[in-house]
Motif scaffolding. Structure first.
Motif, short mmCIF file in Angstrom:
data_model
loop_
_atom_site.label_atom_id
_atom_site.label_comp_id
_atom_site.label_asym_id
_atom_site.label_seq_id
_atom_site.Cartn_x
_atom_site.Cartn_y
_atom_site.Cartn_z
N MET A 37 0.84 -1.21 0.00
CA MET A 37 0.00 0.00 0.00
C MET A 37 0.87 1.25 0.00
O MET A 37 1.95 1.27 0.59
N THR A 38 0.36 2.29 -0.62
CA THR A 38 1.02 3.59 -0.63
C THR A 38 0.40 4.49 0.43
O THR A 38 -0.65 4.16 1.01
N ARG A 39 1.02 5.64 0.62
CA ARG A 39 0.46 6.63 1.54
C ARG A 39 -0.90 7.10 1.03
O ARG A 39 -1.79 7.37 1.81
N LYS A 40 -1.02 7.21 -0.28
CA LYS A 40 -2.31 7.63 -0.84
C LYS A 40 -3.38 6.57 -0.56
O LYS A 40 -4.52 6.91 -0.27
N ASP A 41 -3.01 5.31 -0.67
CA ASP A 41 -3.96 4.23 -0.35
C ASP A 41 -4.45 4.36 1.09
O ASP A 41 -5.64 4.23 1.37
N LEU A 42 -3.51 4.63 2.02
CA LEU A 42 -3.89 4.79 3.42
C LEU A 42 -4.78 6.02 3.59
O LEU A 42 -5.79 5.97 4.31
N ALA A 43 -4.45 7.10 2.90
CA ALA A 43 -5.27 8.31 2.97
C ALA A 43 -6.69 8.01 2.51
O ALA A 43 -7.67 8.46 3.14
N ASP A 44 -6.82 7.26 1.44
CA ASP A 44 -8.15 6.90 0.93
C ASP A 44 -8.92 6.05 1.96
O ASP A 44 -10.11 6.26 2.16
N CYS A 45 -8.22 5.11 2.60
CA CYS A 45 -8.86 4.26 3.62
C CYS A 45 -9.35 5.09 4.80
O CYS A 45 -10.40 4.82 5.37
N LEU A 46 -8.54 6.08 5.17
CA LEU A 46 -8.88 6.91 6.33
C LEU A 46 -9.84 8.05 6.00
O LEU A 46 -10.42 8.64 6.90
N GLY A 47 -9.96 8.37 4.70
CA GLY A 47 -10.79 9.50 4.31
C GLY A 47 -10.13 10.83 4.65
O GLY A 47 -10.82 11.79 5.00
N VAL A 48 -8.79 10.87 4.59
CA VAL A 48 -8.05 12.09 4.86
C VAL A 48 -7.14 12.39 3.67
O VAL A 48 -7.02 11.59 2.75
N SER A 49 -6.47 13.52 3.73
CA SER A 49 -5.58 13.91 2.65
C SER A 49 -4.25 13.16 2.76
O SER A 49 -3.85 12.75 3.86
#
Length: 111
Positions: A37-49
């Motif tokens: 997973m990328t940082r963007k993937d994590l951001a999408d999971c969390l609903g944050v930037s």
């Protein structure tokens, strides 16, 4: 445990908190790498930037238990916190742990 003056206690708590933050963020980075997973993937999971994820992974962010729980929940992962007496070797100030060292430790712990 010997009593320390409040300045020493404050400094010790500051160092312990920084060490714990590094461990938490290194563990999270290891989990992301393990899952591809990328940082963007994590951001999408969390609903944050993605910027917010960068703040979290920088190790400088003062993460709360709730924010750690939110990250774990979004990744369908588990956070475990344990209190234990340190070994004599741990009582000495350990050398600075790198993110790679902590990631290897995390991966070996959860395999």
């Amino acid at each position: 445990m010997a009593w320390r003056n409040s300045a020493e206690q404050g400094r010790a708590a500051e160092l312990a908190g920084a060490r714990l933050a590094r461990q938490a963020t290194a563990s999270l980075a290891g989990l992301l790498a393990e899952r591809g997973m990328t940082r963007k993937d994590l951001a999408d999971c969390l609903g944050v930037s993605p910027g917010r994820v960068s703040q979290i992974l920088s190790g400088d962010e003062n993460l709360t238990l709730r924010s750690l729980a939110a990250v774990a929940e979004s990744l369908d992962a588990r956070v475990e916190i344990s209190f234990y007496d340190p070994s004599p070797a741990e009582r000495q100030e350990p050398p600075e742990t790198t993110e790679a060292d902590a990631t290897r430790s995390f991966v070996s712990t959860y395999r």
